[in-house]
Design an enzyme around this catalytic site. Structure first.
Site, PDB file in Angstrom:
ATOM      1  CB  SER A   1      -1.327  -2.013 -58.098  1.00  0.00           C
ATOM      2  OG  SER A   1      -2.348  -2.835 -57.160  1.00  0.00           O
TER       3      SER A   1
ATOM      4  CB  THR B   1      -0.330  -8.353 -60.324  1.00  0.00           C
ATOM      5  OG1 THR B   1       0.932  -7.463 -60.929  1.00  0.00           O
ATOM      6  CG2 THR B   1      -0.855  -8.774 -61.607  1.00  0.00           C
TER       7      THR B   1
ATOM      8  CB  THR C   1      -0.242  -5.425 -63.203  1.00  0.00           C
ATOM      9  OG1 THR C   1       0.297  -4.688 -61.962  1.00  0.00           O
ATOM     10  CG2 THR C   1       0.726  -5.422 -64.238  1.00  0.00           C
TER      11      THR C   1
ATOM     12  NE  ARG D   1       9.013  -3.695 -64.576  1.00  0.00           N
ATOM     13  CZ  ARG D   1       8.206  -4.165 -63.730  1.00  0.00           C
ATOM     14  NH1 ARG D   1       6.717  -3.982 -63.971  1.00  0.00           N
ATOM     15  NH2 ARG D   1       8.370  -5.204 -62.927  1.00  0.00           N
ATOM     16  CB  VAL D   2       6.930  -4.923 -70.271  1.00  0.00           C
ATOM     17  CG1 VAL D   2       6.098  -5.927 -70.016  1.00  0.00           C
ATOM     18  CG2 VAL D   2       6.575  -4.061 -71.226  1.00  0.00           C
ATOM     19  N   GLY D   3       6.858  -5.891 -66.871  1.00  0.00           N
ATOM     20  CA  GLY D   3       7.291  -6.895 -66.087  1.00  0.00           C
ATOM     21  C   GLY D   3       6.778  -8.170 -66.446  1.00  0.00           C
ATOM     22  CG  ASP D   4       5.258 -10.951 -63.345  1.00  0.00           C
ATOM     23  OD1 ASP D   4       5.306  -9.609 -63.124  1.00  0.00           O
ATOM     24  OD2 ASP D   4       5.182 -11.479 -62.596  1.00  0.00           O
TER      25      ASP D   4
ATOM     26  CB  THR E   1       1.321 -10.784 -57.343  1.00  0.00           C
ATOM     27  OG1 THR E   1       1.313  -9.227 -57.223  1.00  0.00           O
ATOM     28  CG2 THR E   1       1.353 -11.715 -56.161  1.00  0.00           C
ATOM     29  N   GLY E   2       4.091  -9.537 -57.728  1.00  0.00           N
ATOM     30  CA  GLY E   2       5.514  -9.081 -57.038  1.00  0.00           C
ATOM     31  C   GLY E   2       6.390  -8.619 -58.054  1.00  0.00           C
TER      32      GLY E   2
ATOM     33  N   GLY F   1       8.380  -8.413 -60.913  1.00  0.00           N
ATOM     34  CA  GLY F   1       8.257  -9.032 -62.141  1.00  0.00           C
ATOM     35  C   GLY F   1       9.372  -9.801 -62.576  1.00  0.00           C
TER      36      GLY F   1
HETATM   37  N1  ASP Z   1       4.325  -8.465 -61.081  1.00  0.00           N
HETATM   38  C1  ASP Z   1       3.849  -7.092 -61.469  1.00  0.00           C
HETATM   39  C2  ASP Z   1       4.945  -6.099 -62.145  1.00  0.00           C
HETATM   40  O1  ASP Z   1       6.350  -6.886 -61.941  1.00  0.00           O
HETATM   41  C3  ASP Z   1       3.820  -6.174 -60.293  1.00  0.00           C
HETATM   42  C4  ASP Z   1       3.272  -6.816 -59.006  1.00  0.00           C
HETATM   43  O2  ASP Z   1       2.366  -7.627 -58.983  1.00  0.00           O
HETATM   44  O3  ASP Z   1       3.329  -6.529 -57.645  1.00  0.00           O
HETATM   45  O4  ASP Z   1       4.853  -5.270 -62.974  1.00  0.00           O
END
Ligand code: ASP
Length: 321
Positions: free
Chosen positions: A79, A181, A199, A209-212, A232-233, A235
């Site tokens: 990840s 992450t 991450t 796609r871009v997350g947080d 994390t999680g 995003g």
């Molecule tokens: N926060 C990350 C994202 O959304 C993924 C993660 O931390 O699980 O890309």
């Protein structure tokens, strides 16, 4: 100085800095111990590297970068960095950001072929007038700065992706390593805070796609007067509440790191009462006094702590559900 002026000055001081705050600032000046906290089980390895720097009097910025590079370079971690699971087209695209005690920050997103995006983010911070480079521009910048182009898709990740293609359903599963992450925040011996976050994002995400994780304020925020936070999680839910900035601002209002993380998670639940039952989001925070806290939507969010009192230990955060 006239007595009246002295009185006015005292009055102003008193109204802006209640005694408890003055005391807290004094206490925080006394606390010079380094602390590093980081997300998930791979935080243990990251903390080890970070601690080498912190315990020898180094800067928190160097410590968080060194820590974040550990899972980035580990092909077995699916990840983050090398070996990260790809997007739905089979391309490994990485996101990272870094922030120091002066509110300097740098970020890269949708970066391909580079094992250590956190170090590219640091170069963006230190060598450009910008904060954020993405895609081909980020890659070009990395190559121009001596980073090597490498294949990030490992046989194991390719196999997992091909398996996924059979159903091709995008459904993030809480705490399963098709996401996760590393967010790492540290306080050094000079009492300066820094943070890093890196991450490969959500596995099998849409291309682009871009997350947080690379977004300053979402997955990472540092305010050297107050504290630092990371997330994390899923995003998308963190971006909607500008999560890490929210956590730091909650600490500014007098909340402990633990209370601040709990309130940020509650905000997500309020926004998404149904969806929040199925997804994972976790926050981890550290304040200027070296106190830390963490909270998640679901059980299972682990974080690693290294300080003079805690010999690199893994904890499980409390959760809303
Ligand atoms: N926060 C990350 C994202 O959304 C993924 C993660 O931390 O699980 O890309």
């Amino acid at each position: 100085m006239s007595t009246r002026r002295k009185f006015l000055q005292l009055g102003t001081l008193a109204s802006f800095a209640p005694l408890s705050k003055v005391f807290a600032r004094f206490k925080s000046k006394l606390a010079t111990k380094p602390v590093v906290v980081s997300t998930w089980n791979f935080g243990l390895g990251a903390n080890l590297e970070a601690w080498k720097i912190l315990s020898s009097g180094g800067r928190s910025l160097d410590a968080v970068e060194a820590g974040a590079r550990v899972p980035e370079g580990d092909a077995k971690e699916s990840s983050v960095g090398l070996g990260g699971l790809p997007d739905r087209d089979g391309r490994v695209t990485l996101d990272a950001c870094i922030m120091d005690e002066f509110a300097n920050c740098g970020a890269v997103a949708c970066l391909e072929h580079i094992v250590h995006p956190i170090s590219v983010a640091r170069k963006v911070m230190e060598k450009t007038p910008h904060v954020f480079l993405v895609g081909d521009g980020a890659l070009q910048f990395a190559l121009d700065n001596g980073f090597k182009k490498e294949k990030l898709l490992t046989p194991a990740s390719e196999k997992a992706w091909k398996e996924w293609l059979k159903t091709a359903q995008y459904k993030p599963i809480a705490n399963v390593e098709n996401h996760d992450t590393i967010g790492i925040v540290a306080l050094d011996g000079k009492q300066n805070l820094s943070g890093a976050c890196t991450t490969s994002g959500m596995a099998y995400k849409m291309r682009g796609r871009v997350g947080d994780s690379p977004i300053i304020g979402a997955a990472l925020f540092v305010d050297n007067e107050i504290g630092a936070a990371t997330s994390t999680g899923v995003g998308e839910e963190v971006i909607r509440i500008v999560g890490s900035h929210l956590v730091v601002e909650l600490m500014r209002q007098g909340n402990s790191p633990q209370e601040a993380c709990e309130k940020a998670v509650a905000r997500i639940v309020k926004n998404q009462p149904v969806k929040s039952k199925e997804i994972q989001v976790g926050f981890l925070a550290l304040n200027k006094d070296g106190e830390y806290g963490a909270f998640a939507l679901q059980k299972g969010f682990t974080y690693a702590v290294r300080s003079p009192e805690v010999e690199n230990k893994l904890f499980e955060a409390k959760s809303y559900y």
